[in-house]
Design an enzyme around this catalytic site. Structure first.
Site, PDB file in Angstrom:
ATOM      1  N   SER A 139      -1.840  -5.639   1.051  1.00 49.21           N
ATOM      2  CA  SER A 139      -2.990  -5.719   2.237  1.00 49.21           C
ATOM      3  C   SER A 139      -4.403  -5.646   1.335  1.00 49.21           C
ATOM      4  O   SER A 139      -4.651  -5.181   0.155  1.00 49.21           O
ATOM      5  CB  SER A 139      -2.920  -4.586   2.826  1.00 49.21           C
ATOM      6  OG  SER A 139      -4.036  -4.543   3.834  1.00 49.21           O
ATOM      7  N   TYR A 152      -3.234   4.385   3.948  1.00 50.25           N
ATOM      8  CA  TYR A 152      -2.570   3.317   3.869  1.00 50.25           C
ATOM      9  C   TYR A 152      -3.014   2.267   2.678  1.00 50.25           C
ATOM     10  O   TYR A 152      -2.032   1.716   1.962  1.00 50.25           O
ATOM     11  CB  TYR A 152      -2.743   2.492   5.156  1.00 50.25           C
ATOM     12  CG  TYR A 152      -2.115   1.130   5.279  1.00 50.25           C
ATOM     13  CD1 TYR A 152      -0.923   0.843   5.511  1.00 50.25           C
ATOM     14  CD2 TYR A 152      -3.110   0.120   5.225  1.00 50.25           C
ATOM     15  CE1 TYR A 152      -0.372  -0.446   5.640  1.00 50.25           C
ATOM     16  CE2 TYR A 152      -2.635  -1.278   5.176  1.00 50.25           C
ATOM     17  CZ  TYR A 152      -1.256  -1.349   5.454  1.00 50.25           C
ATOM     18  OH  TYR A 152      -0.807  -2.712   5.644  1.00 50.25           O
TER      19      TYR A 152
HETATM   20  N1  LIG Z   1      -0.765  -6.428  10.799  1.00 49.51           N
HETATM   21  C1  LIG Z   1      -2.096  -6.500   9.826  1.00 49.51           C
HETATM   22  O1  LIG Z   1      -2.995  -6.809  10.377  1.00 49.51           O
HETATM   23  C2  LIG Z   1      -1.527  -6.474   8.474  1.00 49.51           C
HETATM   24  C3  LIG Z   1      -2.568  -6.501   7.489  1.00 49.51           C
HETATM   25  C4  LIG Z   1      -2.290  -6.438   6.089  1.00 49.51           C
HETATM   26  C5  LIG Z   1      -0.880  -6.267   5.679  1.00 49.51           C
HETATM   27  N2  LIG Z   1      -0.036  -6.164   6.573  1.00 49.51           N
HETATM   28  C6  LIG Z   1       1.451  -6.001   6.066  1.00 49.51           C
HETATM   29  O2  LIG Z   1       2.192  -6.981   6.708  1.00 49.51           O
HETATM   30  C7  LIG Z   1       3.617  -6.394   6.506  1.00 49.51           C
HETATM   31  C8  LIG Z   1       4.333  -6.632   8.138  1.00 49.51           C
HETATM   32  O3  LIG Z   1       3.228  -6.004   8.998  1.00 49.51           O
HETATM   33  P1  LIG Z   1       3.192  -6.596  10.652  1.00 49.51           P
HETATM   34  O4  LIG Z   1       1.992  -5.951  11.052  1.00 49.51           O
HETATM   35  O5  LIG Z   1       3.969  -7.498  10.785  1.00 49.51           O
HETATM   36  O6  LIG Z   1       4.289  -5.137  11.034  1.00 49.51           O
HETATM   37  P2  LIG Z   1       4.816  -4.233  12.223  1.00 49.51           P
HETATM   38  O7  LIG Z   1       5.063  -5.446  13.398  1.00 49.51           O
HETATM   39  O8  LIG Z   1       3.999  -3.358  12.722  1.00 49.51           O
HETATM   40  O9  LIG Z   1       6.032  -3.751  11.886  1.00 49.51           O
HETATM   41  C9  LIG Z   1       6.123  -2.717  10.828  1.00 49.51           C
HETATM   42  C10 LIG Z   1       7.491  -2.905  10.417  1.00 49.51           C
HETATM   43  O10 LIG Z   1       7.732  -1.987   9.238  1.00 49.51           O
HETATM   44  C11 LIG Z   1       9.088  -1.443   9.526  1.00 49.51           C
HETATM   45  N3  LIG Z   1       9.321  -0.138   8.810  1.00 49.51           N
HETATM   46  C12 LIG Z   1       8.415   0.749   8.882  1.00 49.51           C
HETATM   47  N4  LIG Z   1       8.891   1.991   8.153  1.00 49.51           N
HETATM   48  C13 LIG Z   1      10.071   1.393   7.601  1.00 49.51           C
HETATM   49  C14 LIG Z   1      10.958   2.123   6.903  1.00 49.51           C
HETATM   50  N5  LIG Z   1      10.848   3.212   6.545  1.00 49.51           N
HETATM   51  N6  LIG Z   1      12.184   1.384   6.842  1.00 49.51           N
HETATM   52  C15 LIG Z   1      12.290   0.225   7.009  1.00 49.51           C
HETATM   53  N7  LIG Z   1      11.347  -0.495   7.653  1.00 49.51           N
HETATM   54  C16 LIG Z   1      10.315   0.254   7.990  1.00 49.51           C
HETATM   55  C17 LIG Z   1       8.983  -1.399  10.972  1.00 49.51           C
HETATM   56  O11 LIG Z   1      10.502  -1.192  11.388  1.00 49.51           O
HETATM   57  P3  LIG Z   1      11.056  -0.730  12.712  1.00 49.51           P
HETATM   58  O12 LIG Z   1      10.834  -1.676  13.696  1.00 49.51           O
HETATM   59  O13 LIG Z   1      12.239   0.096  12.478  1.00 49.51           O
HETATM   60  O14 LIG Z   1       9.912   0.418  12.976  1.00 49.51           O
HETATM   61  C18 LIG Z   1       8.678  -2.763  11.331  1.00 49.51           C
HETATM   62  O15 LIG Z   1       9.690  -3.811  11.340  1.00 49.51           O
HETATM   63  C19 LIG Z   1       3.551  -4.915   6.380  1.00 49.51           C
HETATM   64  O16 LIG Z   1       3.746  -4.718   5.163  1.00 49.51           O
HETATM   65  C20 LIG Z   1       2.103  -4.643   6.334  1.00 49.51           C
HETATM   66  O17 LIG Z   1       1.593  -3.481   5.640  1.00 49.51           O
HETATM   67  C21 LIG Z   1      -0.097  -5.956   7.966  1.00 49.51           C
END
Ligand SMILES: NC(=O)c1ccc[n+]([C@@H]2O[C@H](COP(=O)([O-])OP(=O)(O)OC[C@H]3O[C@@H](n4cnc5c(N)ncnc54)[C@H](OP(=O)(O)O)[C@@H]3O)[C@@H](O)[C@H]2O)c1
Length: 246
Positions: A139, A152
């Site tokens: 990120s 984070y």
């Molecule tokens: N969205 C953004 O703006 C953004 C920006 C920069 C980077 N990112 C990164 O992109 C990636 C995907 O993010 P997203 O926004 O698509 O995510 P999201 O839809 O909020 O989902 C987060 C995911 O992480 C899983 N998770 C959390 N804790 C976990 C654990 N202990 N073991 C296994 N799984 C776990 C959740 O599983 P459950 O369904 O079981 O809760 C869910 O599938 C992440 O690495 C995030 O940091 C996101």
């Protein structure tokens, strides 16, 4: 990419992971969806089979439960051409962590300790099969700690260092490790966040992950403009940066 490639998707219920799985299925890859909510994964797998006639399997995985990691590695070891997308993360609100500091441990445990534990568990599998591709989702928050998101951000900064070392460790085995530093995109993580500008779609970031894997890129920003934004952000001197409400 040949249809015999298998993508292990860690955190397969995330918005980004779902978009990546659709892209990979469209390209004919096999999928191994890993996550905590196996009922949700089973629904996702059924959807991918219906839409793309995809070869999809699921496996239980919790980043903070290392006892689930051996089975994930064993499943990946049985793939002819394994690849990995690491897409899970926890991101409680910073204010929430300040009132409940234990939540900071949840964040660091999942995003950094959990990532290190599963990547080390997968190391021998990847090393044994030359040519694998690993994509780690980082990120822009990891490039510089901000008051609004510093725990984070710290977890992602650690993940970035982990990715760098992991890349070097696997280089001689012909395995590429791509770090995709994403800016904000549309997902459950950003659903309730206010004041976010330039929010991308999960599909656009998933496509960048896919391209990074196939170019065997080292570090990419997604969307690409974040490279220049973060260059400017990192150039702000700390005495000024600490005064900014960011
Ligand atoms: N969205 C953004 O703006 C953004 C920006 C920069 C980077 N990112 C990164 O992109 C990636 C995907 O993010 P997203 O926004 O698509 O995510 P999201 O839809 O909020 O989902 C987060 C995911 O992480 C899983 N998770 C959390 N804790 C976990 C654990 N202990 N073991 C296994 N799984 C776990 C959740 O599983 P459950 O369904 O079981 O809760 C869910 O599938 C992440 O690495 C995030 O940091 C996101």
């Amino acid at each position: 990419m040949a249809s015999r490639d298998t993508w292990l998707i860690l955190g397969a219920s995330s918005a980004l992971a779902r978009a990546f799985a659709r892209r990979a299925a469209r390209e004919g890859a096999r999928l191994l969806l890993a996550g905590r909510d196996t009922a949700d994964l089973a629904d996702g797998a059924a959807d991918l089979r219906t839409r793309f006639a995809a070869d999809v399997d699921i496996v239980a995985f919790d980043a903070v439960a290392p006892q689930t990691h051996a089975a994930v590695a064993a499943r990946l070891a049985s793939a002819e051409r394994p690849n990995v997308l690491l897409a899970f993360a926890a991101m409680p609100m910073q204010a929430e962590m300040e009132s409940k500091p234990a939540l900071a441990a949840v964040t660091l445990d999942a995003n950094l300790t959990g990532a290190a534990t599963i990547l080390l568990r997968l190391l021998p599998v990847l090393e044994a099969k030359r040519g694998a591709r690993v994509v780690i989702v980082g990120s822009v928050a990891g490039d510089r700690g901000r008051p609004r998101n510093y725990v984070y951000g710290a977890s992602k900064a650690g993940l970035h260092a982990l990715a760098s070392g992991y890349r070097g460790r696997l280089h001689r085995a012909g395995v590429s490790v791509s770090l995709v530093k994403a800016g904000p995109f549309d997902s459950a993580m950003t659903f309730t966040r206010t004041g976010l500008r330039g929010v991308a779609t999960a599909e656009a970031v998933a496509d960048d992950c896919w391209r990074a894997a196939h170019r065997r890129a080292t570090v990419v920003y997604s969307p690409a403009t974040w490279r220049w934004i973060m260059m400017a952000v990192k150039a702000v001197p700390e005495p000024l940066f600490k005064r900014l409400d960011v």
